[in-house]
Design a protein around this motif. Structure first.
Motif, PDB file in Angstrom:
ATOM      1  N   THR A 184      -0.193  -0.772  -1.682  1.00 28.20           N
ATOM      2  CA  THR A 184       0.579  -1.107  -0.487  1.00 28.20           C
ATOM      3  C   THR A 184       0.084  -0.251   0.666  1.00 28.20           C
ATOM      4  OG1 THR A 184       2.229   0.539  -1.106  1.00 28.20           O
ATOM      5  CG2 THR A 184       2.616  -1.713  -1.819  1.00 28.20           C
ATOM      6  N   ALA A 185       0.385  -0.688   1.855  1.00 31.89           N
ATOM      7  CA  ALA A 185      -0.040   0.072   3.028  1.00 31.89           C
ATOM      8  C   ALA A 185       0.693   1.405   3.081  1.00 31.89           C
ATOM      9  CB  ALA A 185       0.241  -0.738   4.286  1.00 31.89           C
ATOM     10  N   SER A 186       0.037   2.432   3.543  1.00 31.56           N
ATOM     11  CA  SER A 186       0.665   3.739   3.644  1.00 31.56           C
ATOM     12  C   SER A 186       0.522   4.246   5.070  1.00 31.56           C
ATOM     13  CB  SER A 186       0.011   4.712   2.650  1.00 31.56           C
ATOM     14  OG  SER A 186      -1.372   4.803   2.926  1.00 31.56           O
ATOM     15  N   HIS A 187       1.058   5.426   5.323  1.00 23.33           N
ATOM     16  CA  HIS A 187       0.973   5.984   6.661  1.00 23.33           C
ATOM     17  C   HIS A 187      -0.471   6.323   6.996  1.00 23.33           C
ATOM     18  CE1 HIS A 187       5.286   6.192   6.967  1.00 23.33           C
ATOM     19  NE2 HIS A 187       5.350   6.810   5.794  1.00 23.33           N
ATOM     20  N   PRO A 188      -0.840   6.272   8.278  1.00 21.67           N
ATOM     21  CA  PRO A 188      -2.203   6.609   8.669  1.00 21.67           C
ATOM     22  C   PRO A 188      -2.583   7.995   8.174  1.00 21.67           C
ATOM     23  CG  PRO A 188      -0.992   5.642  10.510  1.00 21.67           C
ATOM     24  CD  PRO A 188       0.002   5.868   9.420  1.00 21.67           C
ATOM     25  N   GLY A 189      -3.810   8.065   7.644  1.00 22.61           N
ATOM     26  CA  GLY A 189      -4.293   9.350   7.169  1.00 22.61           C
ATOM     27  C   GLY A 189      -3.921   9.656   5.744  1.00 22.61           C
ATOM     28  N   HIS A 190      -3.100   8.810   5.115  1.00 18.64           N
ATOM     29  CA  HIS A 190      -2.708   9.017   3.728  1.00 18.64           C
ATOM     30  C   HIS A 190      -3.366   7.959   2.838  1.00 18.64           C
ATOM     31  CE1 HIS A 190       0.407  11.275   5.836  1.00 18.64           C
ATOM     32  NE2 HIS A 190       0.644  11.897   4.688  1.00 18.64           N
ATOM     33  N   ALA A 191      -3.654   8.325   1.604  1.00 13.78           N
ATOM     34  CA  ALA A 191      -4.244   7.382   0.660  1.00 13.78           C
ATOM     35  C   ALA A 191      -3.229   6.305   0.317  1.00 13.78           C
ATOM     36  CB  ALA A 191      -4.663   8.120  -0.621  1.00 13.78           C
ATOM     37  N   PRO A 192      -3.708   5.064   0.100  1.00 18.50           N
ATOM     38  CA  PRO A 192      -2.779   3.986  -0.280  1.00 18.50           C
ATOM     39  C   PRO A 192      -2.035   4.338  -1.563  1.00 18.50           C
ATOM     40  CG  PRO A 192      -4.970   3.130   0.233  1.00 18.50           C
ATOM     41  CD  PRO A 192      -5.092   4.612   0.172  1.00 18.50           C
ATOM     42  N   GLN A 193      -0.795   3.916  -1.647  1.00 20.47           N
ATOM     43  CA  GLN A 193       0.017   4.205  -2.821  1.00 20.47           C
ATOM     44  C   GLN A 193       0.098   2.971  -3.720  1.00 20.47           C
ATOM     45  OE1 GLN A 193       1.342   7.265  -3.557  1.00 20.47           O
ATOM     46  NE2 GLN A 193       0.024   7.820  -1.831  1.00 20.47           N
ATOM     47  N   PRO A 194       0.006   3.168  -5.046  1.00 21.49           N
ATOM     48  CA  PRO A 194       0.115   2.024  -5.936  1.00 21.49           C
ATOM     49  C   PRO A 194       1.487   1.369  -5.836  1.00 21.49           C
ATOM     50  CG  PRO A 194      -0.384   4.042  -7.152  1.00 21.49           C
ATOM     51  CD  PRO A 194      -0.154   4.424  -5.742  1.00 21.49           C
ATOM     52  N   ARG A 195       1.497   0.050  -5.939  1.00 20.58           N
ATOM     53  CA  ARG A 195       2.745  -0.686  -5.918  1.00 20.58           C
ATOM     54  C   ARG A 195       3.190  -0.915  -7.359  1.00 20.58           C
ATOM     55  NH1 ARG A 195       2.213  -6.308  -3.057  1.00 20.58           N
ATOM     56  NH2 ARG A 195       1.006  -6.698  -4.931  1.00 20.58           N
ATOM     57  N   TYR A 196       4.408  -0.565  -7.675  1.00 18.34           N
ATOM     58  CA  TYR A 196       4.851  -0.762  -9.050  1.00 18.34           C
ATOM     59  C   TYR A 196       6.291  -1.225  -9.082  1.00 18.34           C
ATOM     60  CZ  TYR A 196       7.269   3.759  -8.777  1.00 18.34           C
ATOM     61  OH  TYR A 196       8.106   4.779  -8.423  1.00 18.34           O
ATOM     62  N   ARG A 197       6.678  -1.786 -10.240  1.00 21.17           N
ATOM     63  CA  ARG A 197       8.026  -2.278 -10.460  1.00 21.17           C
ATOM     64  C   ARG A 197       8.627  -1.556 -11.655  1.00 21.17           C
ATOM     65  NH1 ARG A 197       9.126  -7.715  -8.444  1.00 21.17           N
ATOM     66  NH2 ARG A 197       7.452  -8.339  -7.044  1.00 21.17           N
ATOM     67  N   ALA A 198       9.834  -1.080 -11.514  1.00 20.32           N
ATOM     68  CA  ALA A 198      10.484  -0.359 -12.604  1.00 20.32           C
ATOM     69  C   ALA A 198      10.859  -1.323 -13.720  1.00 20.32           C
ATOM     70  CB  ALA A 198      11.729   0.350 -12.096  1.00 20.32           C
ATOM     71  N   VAL A 199      10.532  -0.938 -14.955  1.00 17.81           N
ATOM     72  CA  VAL A 199      10.914  -1.695 -16.136  1.00 17.81           C
ATOM     73  C   VAL A 199      12.132  -1.046 -16.786  1.00 17.81           C
ATOM     74  CG1 VAL A 199      10.180  -2.467 -18.425  1.00 17.81           C
ATOM     75  CG2 VAL A 199       8.571  -2.486 -16.521  1.00 17.81           C
ATOM     76  N   SER A 200      12.115   0.272 -16.868  1.00 22.45           N
ATOM     77  CA  SER A 200      13.244   1.035 -17.393  1.00 22.45           C
ATOM     78  C   SER A 200      13.182   2.407 -16.751  1.00 22.45           C
ATOM     79  CB  SER A 200      13.151   1.134 -18.925  1.00 22.45           C
ATOM     80  OG  SER A 200      12.057   1.939 -19.304  1.00 22.45           O
ATOM     81  N   SER A 201      14.019   3.335 -17.230  1.00 22.51           N
ATOM     82  CA  SER A 201      14.050   4.670 -16.637  1.00 22.51           C
ATOM     83  C   SER A 201      12.777   5.450 -16.906  1.00 22.51           C
ATOM     84  CB  SER A 201      15.251   5.446 -17.194  1.00 22.51           C
ATOM     85  OG  SER A 201      15.142   5.582 -18.599  1.00 22.51           O
ATOM     86  N   HIS A 202      11.978   5.037 -17.890  1.00 23.57           N
ATOM     87  CA  HIS A 202      10.785   5.802 -18.242  1.00 23.57           C
ATOM     88  C   HIS A 202       9.515   4.964 -18.200  1.00 23.57           C
ATOM     89  CE1 HIS A 202      12.025   3.808 -21.932  1.00 23.57           C
ATOM     90  NE2 HIS A 202      10.795   3.972 -22.399  1.00 23.57           N
ATOM     91  N   LEU A 203       9.583   3.729 -17.737  1.00 19.31           N
ATOM     92  CA  LEU A 203       8.410   2.868 -17.739  1.00 19.31           C
ATOM     93  C   LEU A 203       8.386   2.010 -16.486  1.00 19.31           C
ATOM     94  CD1 LEU A 203       5.963   1.546 -19.194  1.00 19.31           C
ATOM     95  CD2 LEU A 203       7.579   0.003 -20.296  1.00 19.31           C
ATOM     96  N   ALA A 204       7.232   1.980 -15.838  1.00 19.08           N
ATOM     97  CA  ALA A 204       7.042   1.115 -14.681  1.00 19.08           C
ATOM     98  C   ALA A 204       5.645   0.528 -14.747  1.00 19.08           C
ATOM     99  CB  ALA A 204       7.227   1.900 -13.377  1.00 19.08           C
ATOM    100  N   ILE A 205       5.460  -0.631 -14.138  1.00 16.92           N
ATOM    101  CA  ILE A 205       4.153  -1.276 -14.147  1.00 16.92           C
ATOM    102  C   ILE A 205       3.742  -1.629 -12.727  1.00 16.92           C
ATOM    103  CG2 ILE A 205       4.435  -2.258 -16.453  1.00 16.92           C
ATOM    104  CD1 ILE A 205       4.970  -4.949 -15.055  1.00 16.92           C
ATOM    105  N   ALA A 206       2.437  -1.598 -12.500  1.00 17.24           N
ATOM    106  CA  ALA A 206       1.921  -2.020 -11.214  1.00 17.24           C
ATOM    107  C   ALA A 206       1.313  -3.411 -11.253  1.00 17.24           C
ATOM    108  CB  ALA A 206       0.897  -1.009 -10.711  1.00 17.24           C
ATOM    109  N   PRO A 207       0.756  -3.893 -12.376  1.00 15.91           N
ATOM    110  CA  PRO A 207       0.186  -5.240 -12.348  1.00 15.91           C
ATOM    111  C   PRO A 207       1.260  -6.289 -12.091  1.00 15.91           C
ATOM    112  CG  PRO A 207      -0.469  -4.054 -14.340  1.00 15.91           C
ATOM    113  CD  PRO A 207       0.612  -3.265 -13.690  1.00 15.91           C
ATOM    114  N   PRO A 208       1.095  -7.148 -11.089  1.00 15.46           N
ATOM    115  CA  PRO A 208       2.063  -8.231 -10.873  1.00 15.46           C
ATOM    116  C   PRO A 208       2.041  -9.194 -12.057  1.00 15.46           C
ATOM    117  CG  PRO A 208       0.614  -7.936  -8.967  1.00 15.46           C
ATOM    118  CD  PRO A 208       0.027  -7.146 -10.080  1.00 15.46           C
ATOM    119  N   VAL A 209       3.203  -9.584 -12.534  1.00 15.68           N
ATOM    120  CA  VAL A 209       3.326 -10.455 -13.708  1.00 15.68           C
ATOM    121  C   VAL A 209       3.844 -11.824 -13.268  1.00 15.68           C
ATOM    122  CG1 VAL A 209       4.460 -10.797 -15.932  1.00 15.68           C
ATOM    123  CG2 VAL A 209       3.757  -8.496 -15.232  1.00 15.68           C
TER     124      VAL A 209
END
Length: 302
Positions: A22-47
């Motif tokens: 996803t887009a981030s603030h100027p001068g900062h590295a892009p941040q991965p986009r992810y979706r929470a699955v549970s309190s201890h697991l999240a995924i970034a690949p769109p399903v």
């Protein structure tokens, strides 16, 4: 393709496999986009979830309700329904992507749905209410762990079926044994429509069958292409409403014809075996019923 897996309180760094950002603030590295699955697991690949449907309006409320809320999109392929299938789908999920099927048959519907997907992972789910959408996390976990193709099995340890008659079970067992013997697979289930795979698989298994036997064709061609397969225990429930179009003898013969035809098609050779990028560390939380093995042999079921 990417994954973000966060231990709940282990203090370890999360795993991040770079992919869409996803887009981030100027001068900062892009941040991965992810979706929470549970309190201890999240995924970034769109399903993306593909649901072929024809006159399934009465079943869609259950099917949609069982889907996890973290999926990227639902693609409903409408096979010229004469009931309120499309209206019900849009009522239940306003962002549903409806694809009008131009041909006939389940294979044609799935091919049309796959073409409309925008996710990195594609999941196939039937519209009759026989599949539990909450099992999708097990399929996705297997893919993130290193599999190319996550194949549902009603006969793997932990799976089951309420729907199959004794004659269909026998036919499935015989056809499965033939495929294993002829193509070097180790499947426990052959004719099951609950599967998931990375999008890149479509580049390696040309789908050219329009009917019910498309599932068998996919299972054979992923093995012939040298893709890494992991079976996922799955429970198949009875259809909730309506009558199934499956016919044991007729459909069994169609599956057999596909098997015999594929024997004469050369096995494809992949010059480069897909592996996770070098230097990445996997920290995968255990998911019940899903063995984790990121070093899977090609074309082999674990």
């Amino acid at each position: 393709m990417s994954a973000v897996l966060r231990p709940e309180s282990s203090g370890e760094d999360p795993l991040v496999i770079p992919s869409r950002t996803t887009a981030s603030h100027p001068g900062h590295a892009p941040q991965p986009r992810y979706r929470a699955v549970s309190s201890h697991l999240a995924i970034a690949p769109p399903v993306s979830v593909v649901i072929p449907a024809m006159n399934e309006a009465a079943n869609l409320p259950y099917v949609f309700r069982s889907l996890p809320d973290w999926i990227h999109e639902v693609v409903l392929v409408d096979g010229d329904s004469t009931d309120d299938t499309v209206r019900v789908a849009r009522t239940l999920r306003p962002d549903v992507k409806v694809v009008e099927q131009r041909g006939k048959g389940k294979g044609d519907a799935l091919i049309s749905g796959f073409a409309a997907c925008t996710g990195d992972i594609i999941v196939m789910v039937d519209a009759d209410g026989s599949a539990d959408g909450q099992e999708i996390v097990s399929y996705v976990s297997a893919l993130v762990s290193g599999a190319d193709f996550a194949k549902g099995s009603r006969f793997a340890n932990g799976g089951g079926t309420d729907d199959m008659t004794p004659i269909r079970k026998l036919g499935n067992r015989v056809l499965c044994a033939v495929v294993n013997a002829k193509f070097g697979a180790r499947y426990t289930d052959l004719c099951y429509g609950y599967n998931a795979f990375w999008r890149h698989c479509l580049d390696e298994i040309t789908l050219d069958c329009t009917g019910f036997e498309v599932e068998t064709l996919m299972n054979i061609r992923v093995v012939k292409a040298g893709l890494r397969v992991q079976e996922i225990p799955s429970h198949e429930y009875d259809r909730i409403h309506g009558v199934s179009n499956l016919r044991a003898v007729r459909d069994g013969l169609r599956v057999l014809r596909v098997i015999l035809r594929e024997r004469g098609v050369p096995r494809s050779v992949r010059a480069v075996r897909r592996r996770p990028a070098a230097g990445l560390r996997f920290t995968i939380p255990a998911v019940p019923g899903v063995p984790v093995n990121p070093t899977m042999p090609r074309g082999e079921v674990l």
